[in-house]
Every structure is written in structure tokens, then in C-alpha cells.
Design an enzyme around this catalytic site. Sequence first.
Site, PDB file in Angstrom:
ATOM      1  N   ARG A  21       0.859  -1.185   0.000  1.00  0.00           N
ATOM      2  CA  ARG A  21       0.000   0.000   0.000  1.00  0.00           C
ATOM      3  C   ARG A  21       0.890   1.228   0.000  1.00  0.00           C
ATOM      4  O   ARG A  21       2.096   1.136   0.094  1.00  0.00           O
ATOM      5  CB  ARG A  21      -0.966  -0.025   1.196  1.00  0.00           C
ATOM      6  CG  ARG A  21      -0.294  -0.569   2.412  1.00  0.00           C
ATOM      7  CD  ARG A  21      -0.448   0.141   3.689  1.00  0.00           C
ATOM      8  NE  ARG A  21      -0.428   1.558   3.629  1.00  0.00           N
ATOM      9  CZ  ARG A  21       0.677   2.310   3.784  1.00  0.00           C
ATOM     10  NH1 ARG A  21       1.894   1.754   3.963  1.00  0.00           N
ATOM     11  NH2 ARG A  21       0.609   3.621   3.756  1.00  0.00           N
ATOM     12  N   GLY A  22       0.248   2.401  -0.095  1.00  0.00           N
ATOM     13  CA  GLY A  22       1.033   3.630  -0.231  1.00  0.00           C
ATOM     14  C   GLY A  22       1.191   3.905  -1.722  1.00  0.00           C
ATOM     15  O   GLY A  22       1.547   3.003  -2.492  1.00  0.00           O
ATOM     16  N   ALA A  23       0.922   5.151  -2.117  1.00  0.00           N
ATOM     17  CA  ALA A  23       0.844   5.462  -3.549  1.00  0.00           C
ATOM     18  C   ALA A  23       2.103   5.083  -4.347  1.00  0.00           C
ATOM     19  O   ALA A  23       2.008   4.375  -5.363  1.00  0.00           O
ATOM     20  CB  ALA A  23       0.510   6.944  -3.719  1.00  0.00           C
ATOM     21  N   ARG A  61      -6.922  -0.489  -7.236  1.00  0.00           N
ATOM     22  CA  ARG A  61      -7.228   0.640  -6.337  1.00  0.00           C
ATOM     23  C   ARG A  61      -7.357   1.906  -7.194  1.00  0.00           C
ATOM     24  O   ARG A  61      -6.477   2.177  -8.020  1.00  0.00           O
ATOM     25  CB  ARG A  61      -6.133   0.825  -5.272  1.00  0.00           C
ATOM     26  CG  ARG A  61      -6.153  -0.286  -4.218  1.00  0.00           C
ATOM     27  CD  ARG A  61      -5.329   0.058  -3.004  1.00  0.00           C
ATOM     28  NE  ARG A  61      -6.030   0.938  -2.090  1.00  0.00           N
ATOM     29  CZ  ARG A  61      -5.462   1.490  -1.010  1.00  0.00           C
ATOM     30  NH1 ARG A  61      -4.190   1.245  -0.728  1.00  0.00           N
ATOM     31  NH2 ARG A  61      -6.149   2.283  -0.217  1.00  0.00           N
ATOM     32  N   GLN A  86      -2.905   2.625   9.827  1.00  0.00           N
ATOM     33  CA  GLN A  86      -1.554   2.592   9.245  1.00  0.00           C
ATOM     34  C   GLN A  86      -0.554   3.398  10.069  1.00  0.00           C
ATOM     35  O   GLN A  86       0.644   3.112  10.049  1.00  0.00           O
ATOM     36  CB  GLN A  86      -1.570   3.139   7.806  1.00  0.00           C
ATOM     37  CG  GLN A  86      -2.323   2.285   6.814  1.00  0.00           C
ATOM     38  CD  GLN A  86      -3.755   2.765   6.645  1.00  0.00           C
ATOM     39  OE1 GLN A  86      -4.398   3.190   7.606  1.00  0.00           O
ATOM     40  NE2 GLN A  86      -4.266   2.691   5.439  1.00  0.00           N
ATOM     41  N   ASP A 139      -1.809  10.737  -2.320  1.00  0.00           N
ATOM     42  CA  ASP A 139      -2.104   9.684  -3.300  1.00  0.00           C
ATOM     43  C   ASP A 139      -2.346  10.261  -4.689  1.00  0.00           C
ATOM     44  O   ASP A 139      -2.204   9.579  -5.692  1.00  0.00           O
ATOM     45  CB  ASP A 139      -3.317   8.868  -2.862  1.00  0.00           C
ATOM     46  CG  ASP A 139      -2.916   7.957  -1.717  1.00  0.00           C
ATOM     47  OD1 ASP A 139      -2.814   8.456  -0.583  1.00  0.00           O
ATOM     48  OD2 ASP A 139      -2.653   6.773  -1.979  1.00  0.00           O
ATOM     49  N   ASN A 161      -5.253  12.670   0.084  1.00  0.00           N
ATOM     50  CA  ASN A 161      -4.471  11.752   0.929  1.00  0.00           C
ATOM     51  C   ASN A 161      -5.441  10.986   1.833  1.00  0.00           C
ATOM     52  O   ASN A 161      -6.666  11.152   1.748  1.00  0.00           O
ATOM     53  CB  ASN A 161      -3.447  12.550   1.752  1.00  0.00           C
ATOM     54  CG  ASN A 161      -2.455  11.648   2.463  1.00  0.00           C
ATOM     55  OD1 ASN A 161      -1.885  10.732   1.849  1.00  0.00           O
ATOM     56  ND2 ASN A 161      -2.247  11.860   3.746  1.00  0.00           N
ATOM     57  N   LYS A 162      -4.904  10.163   2.677  1.00  0.00           N
ATOM     58  CA  LYS A 162      -5.696   9.301   3.560  1.00  0.00           C
ATOM     59  C   LYS A 162      -6.794  10.082   4.283  1.00  0.00           C
ATOM     60  O   LYS A 162      -6.572  11.200   4.736  1.00  0.00           O
ATOM     61  CB  LYS A 162      -4.737   8.632   4.551  1.00  0.00           C
ATOM     62  CG  LYS A 162      -5.341   7.702   5.571  1.00  0.00           C
ATOM     63  CD  LYS A 162      -6.236   6.637   4.980  1.00  0.00           C
ATOM     64  CE  LYS A 162      -5.580   5.816   3.900  1.00  0.00           C
ATOM     65  NZ  LYS A 162      -6.550   4.939   3.177  1.00  0.00           N
TER      66      LYS A 162
END
Length: 366
Positions: free
Chosen positions: A53-55, A90, A202, A243, A253-254
Site C-alpha cells: 500500500r502507499g501510492a 485501487r 496505518q 495519493d 491523501n488518507k
Amino acid sequence: MKVAGKTYRSIWLDQQTPLVHVIDQTVLPFRFDIRTLNTVDETAEAIATMVVRGAPLIGVTAACGLYLACHADPSDSNLRQACQRLLDARPTAVNLRWALDRMLPTLLEAPTGSRTAAARTLAQQLCDEDVATNSAIGEHGLELIKEHAHRSSATPVNILTHCNAGWLATVDWGTALSPVFKAHDAGIPIHVWVDETRPRNQGASLTAWELGAHGVPHTVIADNAGGHLMQHQQVDLCIVGSDRTTRTGDVCNKIGTYLKALAAHDNDIPFYAALPSSTIDWSVRDGILEIPIEERSAEEVTHINGIDHQNRMTRVRLSPNDSPAANPAFDVTPRRFMTGIITERGIARASEASLLDLFPEQRASL
Ligand code: MRU
């Protein structure tokens, strides 16, 4: 970065065989497991279920997945199908599309017989570039942290971060945490407030683990605590990841990032996003209207994972069985709340003009 004294990247191509290895991020911080990806389907699944995960990392993982697809069947139709499968994994991080755009045209131009070797070379190149890019982000962010360093070396620079934009979210170094690691290594006293980042935590699980492993002082806080800490001068600076960032400087972002930016704005605390240029979507102007926001399973809100007193991974329910839950995974912070954007080429203001000054080659595509 080092784990128990051994240097790791979050993803790597096997030297001998057409396999890809990743660190399984669904079981950290309780277990450190390596997973092997054999096929493009396994790769897409690993992205969708957030094993990776993570862009920046999901972009590079998609590149590695395309290499696996190519090894299985290098035909045009299979490569196109594989790209679609990976893109569907995603929807929000633009790095996925960016990485596949870097790979697919080159592969389609190559003779079928040489495509697998070309795909491997390109995937490896993207991995290596990501490390260099994030290291450069760290150097620019370090200068910023130095500006906030207190006269007295006994007082640390207090940085608040949200989610995990550390080395696990990239191939190495991270984006928001890259300046933090570099500042710590340079002997600047820092302390990081780590938002737990509900619903998947996270921050509590990955950011706290990374900072602990690197010896960086940190404190995990409930997501709702940041505003209070800002009101009481306990935060000098906020740095988050992204992201997808619009060419005008809106930062997606998140989920929860926007609320932190509002609190930072109200308290005159600088709020930065650190991101590689692969996260900038030059085709998008208005982040709120145009960026697709991933809607994840309600179960991520109603249930939580952890370990019990016997160190067994366990999952418990938090809300009534029949209460519905909603789970938008990202939000957009409008550019007016961003102090700046830390990139591999330097720090831009959150505006189209300033981003284009750093990336003038994009003018031609607008
Ligand atoms: O849903 P996730 O864990 O993939 O979301 C990650 C984030 O929001 C990060 O802040 C972002 O990808 C930047 S990572 C360098």
C-alpha cells in the site's frame, strides 16, 4: 531501511527467478513476513487487499506485476488486460496509472521475444528511481525541518503526520517520513506525533513501527487528538503524503488529512505534503470534483485487528451487528490549506504556477 540489522526495500525482484518479493503490511507490527508474488493476479490482489500500500509503492508493484504478466504471456492482448486488472485494484493513487504508462508503450513497441527482459529492466528502473526520488524529497524536507529547529537542542521539533508515508509506502525512504529520518540521522532532535489513522491504523501499526525501528522518538495519538495538541503549541509542523495531487495543488491523501489541515490552518501551523512528481495528476484541476475516492469495505470500520494477550492475531467487532458503516478511504485538502508541496525537485507552493516552475516540461501537455 534496516529491520533487525538487515537492509530491506519494501519490494524487490528475485535475482534468479521471475518472482517478486514484498513485505506483508497486513501483519505488521506483529509479524515481519515476506510474501512472494507469482502472477499478475496475485499482484493485483496484493494491491487491493493492501498487502502492499502507499501510492508510490503500489505504482512500482503494478510495474512488477506487468513484468510477471509479460513473463507468462507477452502478447499485446495479455499486456493490455494485465494493465486493466492492475488499474482496477485501487482507484485513487495516480501512481498506478503513471507506472503502467511508463511501461506499456515501450513494451508494445518491443518485439514480443524481448518484452520480458525489457519489462524486468523497466520495473527495476522504477524501483531504483523511487528510492532516489524519495531520498531527494528527504533532503528538501530536511532543510524545512532545520528552519523549525529550536535554539535549544533540548527541545525537539514536533512533527505531526497522518497515515503511513514512510519507507513501507514507497520502495525506500518514504515521502513524509524521509525528511524525518534524515533530520534524525543529522542529529536534529525531533519528535513525531503519529495519528493512529482509523480505520486501518496505518499510523499506529506501520509509522510507529518504522519510527521505533529507526530510533525516532514518537507518540501514537488518537486521530481526534491533533487539533488539541495544535492549540497547545505542541506541533511545529505537519507533513503528510499524497495519493494524488492536482496540478493546482489540491492534495488527496488518507481520510482525515483534511481535518488536520483545517486545524493546522486555524492554529497557524505549517502544513506540507511530501510527494514524488509521479503523484501529481497534471490532467486534474479540481481535486474535490475530479479525483475518484476509493470506498472500502464497511468491515474495516466495524471491526479491528490486533493481537491478544497470547500474541495471537485476532479480530474484534466494535459496533452493533446491524449498524451500517461507510468507509471513504481518502479525502482532498484544498490548496488554500497547504503551506507547500515537497517534491524531489524542491518545495513548491500549492499552485499551478509554482508546480510548473518546478516541472516546466509539463507545460507542453496542458
Ligand atoms: O490506503 P493507503 O494505506 O494506501 O494510503 C496511504 C496514504 O494515504 C499515504 O499517505 C500516501 O499513499 C502517500 S505514501 C508515500
